[in-house]
Each structure stands twice: as C-alpha cells, then as structure tokens.
Design a protein around this motif. Structure first.
Motif, mmCIF file in Angstrom:
data_model
loop_
_atom_site.group_PDB
_atom_site.id
_atom_site.type_symbol
_atom_site.label_atom_id
_atom_site.label_comp_id
_atom_site.label_asym_id
_atom_site.label_seq_id
_atom_site.Cartn_x
_atom_site.Cartn_y
_atom_site.Cartn_z
ATOM 1 N N LEU A 100 1.897 9.391 -5.908
ATOM 2 C CA LEU A 100 2.373 10.785 -5.536
ATOM 3 C C LEU A 100 3.345 11.059 -6.704
ATOM 4 N N PHE A 101 4.177 9.965 -6.938
ATOM 5 C CA PHE A 101 5.550 10.313 -7.924
ATOM 6 C C PHE A 101 5.139 10.819 -9.257
ATOM 7 N N GLY A 102 3.875 10.037 -9.677
ATOM 8 C CA GLY A 102 3.118 10.330 -10.997
ATOM 9 C C GLY A 102 2.471 11.943 -10.955
ATOM 10 N N LEU A 103 1.689 12.061 -9.830
ATOM 11 C CA LEU A 103 1.102 13.371 -9.640
ATOM 12 C C LEU A 103 1.859 14.667 -9.375
ATOM 13 N N VAL A 104 3.021 14.453 -8.911
ATOM 14 C CA VAL A 104 3.900 15.491 -8.710
ATOM 15 C C VAL A 104 4.456 15.858 -10.053
ATOM 16 N N LEU A 131 0.767 -1.311 -0.025
ATOM 17 C CA LEU A 131 -0.091 -0.070 0.201
ATOM 18 C C LEU A 131 0.908 1.388 0.106
ATOM 19 N N GLY A 132 1.932 1.211 0.850
ATOM 20 C CA GLY A 132 2.960 2.467 0.947
ATOM 21 C C GLY A 132 3.543 2.440 -0.630
ATOM 22 N N LEU A 133 3.835 1.441 -1.076
ATOM 23 C CA LEU A 133 4.551 1.642 -2.596
ATOM 24 C C LEU A 133 3.672 2.042 -3.557
ATOM 25 N N SER A 134 2.177 1.753 -3.367
ATOM 26 C CA SER A 134 1.290 2.242 -4.318
ATOM 27 C C SER A 134 1.095 3.668 -4.252
ATOM 28 N N ILE A 135 0.923 4.136 -3.137
ATOM 29 C CA ILE A 135 0.735 5.440 -2.869
ATOM 30 C C ILE A 135 1.908 6.374 -2.962
ATOM 31 N N ALA A 136 3.064 5.929 -2.842
ATOM 32 C CA ALA A 136 4.414 6.598 -3.598
ATOM 33 C C ALA A 136 4.486 6.778 -4.816
ATOM 34 N N ALA A 137 4.054 5.683 -5.557
ATOM 35 C CA ALA A 137 3.890 5.562 -7.127
ATOM 36 C C ALA A 137 2.922 6.402 -7.504
#
Length: 282
Positions: free
Chosen positions: A26-30, A18-24
C-alpha cells in the motif's frame, strides 16, 4: 499443548508478516497513484493537436513535440531492428547449439552484465567509440546505444523461451529428417514465438524512455531532422531539457511528453503481458 502453542505462534507470525507485506504494498501504491495523478493532471492540461504537429518552440512561444516524437521513433526503430536479430541469435546459440558449452557460460555472464549495466555507462561507451572519433553527435550513435540495451533483453528472453520448449518436439522433427536449423526455425521458434515477441516489446518499452545514452550520443536538436549523421531530437532528452527550464510553456510540454511516454510504455506492457499469458483451451 505444545503443538497448540506452536501453531498459535505460527499464526501470529503469519498475521504479522502478512500485515507488513500489505502495508509495504500500500505504501508503494500510494506514491504510484500520486505520481500518476500528477502526471495525468499536468500532462493532459497541455495535450492538444499542436503537440503532434509543431516543432519544439523557443522560450515564450507556442509549439509542440513533433521533431522529438519523430526522432524517438527513428532511433528506437533502428535500435530495435539492429538489436533484436543479434539478441535472438545469441539466445538461440545459448539454448540450442551451446547449451552445455563453456562459451555459453561466458556469453551468459556478459549478457547479464549488459542487462544490469546502467544505461549511462552504455552511453559513455558509445560516445568514446563513435562520437569522439567522429567529432560530432549523431542519431546513428544514439541508435547504436539503444541497440546495446535491446540485445541483452532479447537474448535472455529468447534463451528462456527456447529452454521451455519440450525436447520431444525437437526429437520428433529431427526424426522426420529435418536439419537442425529447420527444427529451430520451424518448431522451436514457433513454440516460443509469443515469449520472444513479448521480450522484444519489453525491450522497446525499455529503450523508449532512455535519456542518458541519448545525451551522450544523439544529444538534441530543436529543429526537425532525419539526418542520421547529425544531432537528432528525442522525446526523453526534450523532456529532460524542458523540465529543468524556468519557462512555464516548456515545463508544460515536458509534462505532456512524459505522459506520452508513460502511455506508450503502458500499452506495450499490456500487449506483452497479453502475449505472455498462456491460453487455456476450452
């Protein structure tokens, strides 16, 4: 004890993924926010009434994007007008007449190839079929290239939406003595209307920003032209040309044109999403 250890391990794995999915995400959204911020900052700086009222200028002169906007509208409308009926007919055949036939498998396979084919390949194909034999670029060839992109999108959407229509609706209409063509047009199309319109809007959003097919077919035109048998300006090709130029005024118009296309695609996507959202009755 073993069960407790197993559940704890599963909770840790779930938390990690779940943490990796959220990080990915956020990475794309940034990066998406950065791109949109740059587009808004540079595009709004050049947005003025002259953009919609004046032609594309020579280097060092003031001007607008009127001929490019009109050219894009003409070729997009023709491409959608040609591709939408063909796509709807193909989707209707696959969903209604030949649902279990071998021909449908072939048509669906070819449609999937067109759906995933790079647009530059379609542009090269139309160039070889229309531009090279005629000896000149034309807006008609550009509209044909855009129609080739519209057809598979509308065909797939039409087929999927018609397959979602419950068969009892068709059976009830057939029991009343309606011919099959009337069952499809008066019952199935009505039930799938919102989904089909959504597919058409998505096709418009797709072709409105296509550049590669138009570079091989309609090319470009610095002047205003509504002649379908000659080169015609379009917003994507003007953006491509102006963005690569060393002139600041052309680069400013390229940012503004990119903003116009982005806003148009965004509005079409919002309308398509609104039409595709099921409405619950209170």
């Amino acid at each position: 004890m073993a069960t407790t250890t197993f559940m704890a391990r599963r909770r840790r794995s779930n938390a990690i993924f779940l943490g990796l999915s959220i990080a990915a995400a956020l990475f794309g959204l940034v990066f998406l926010v950065i791109i949109l911020a740059a587009l808004l900052y540079n595009g709004l700086a050049g947005l003025r009434p002259a953009v919609f009222l004046e032609m594309t200028p020579p280097p060092g002169s003031a001007g607008g994007l009127l001929n490019a906007i009109v050219g894009s509208l003409i070729m997009t409308l023709i491409g959608v007008a040609v591709g939408t009926p063909l796509g709807m007919l193909a989707g209707t055949y696959m969903a209604e007449y030949g649902r279990y036939s071998k021909l449908t498998v072939v048509v669906r396979f070819i449609n999937d190839i067109l759906l995933s084919a790079p647009s530059i390949i379609i542009g090269l194909f139309v160039y070889e079929v229309l531009v090279a034999p005629l000896g000149h670029f034309s807006a008609f060839a550009g509209a044909v290239a855009l129609a080739f992109i519209v057809v598979p999108i509308v065909a797939r959407t039409t087929e999927d939406m018609l397959l979602l229509v419950p068969n009892p609706l068709r059976e009830a209409a057939a029991a009343m003595g309606l011919p099959r063509a009337y069952v499809i047009t008066k019952v199935a199309y009505k039930a799938a209307q919102a989904g089909i319109v959504t597919g058409v809007l998505l096709a418009v959003a797709r072709v409105s920003g296509e550049t590669a097919p138009l570079l091989f077919t309609a090319l470009n035109n610095q002047f205003f032209s509504a002649n379908l048998n000659g080169p015609m300006a379009s917003l994507p090709t003007v953006i491509f040309q102006f963005a690569l130029s060393p002139y600041k005024d052309w680069q400013s118009l390229a940012w503004t044109g990119a903003l116009l296309i982005t806003v148009t695609v965004l509005l079409l996507s919002i309308v398509a999403r609104a039409l595709g959202t099921p409405r619950t009755s209170k």
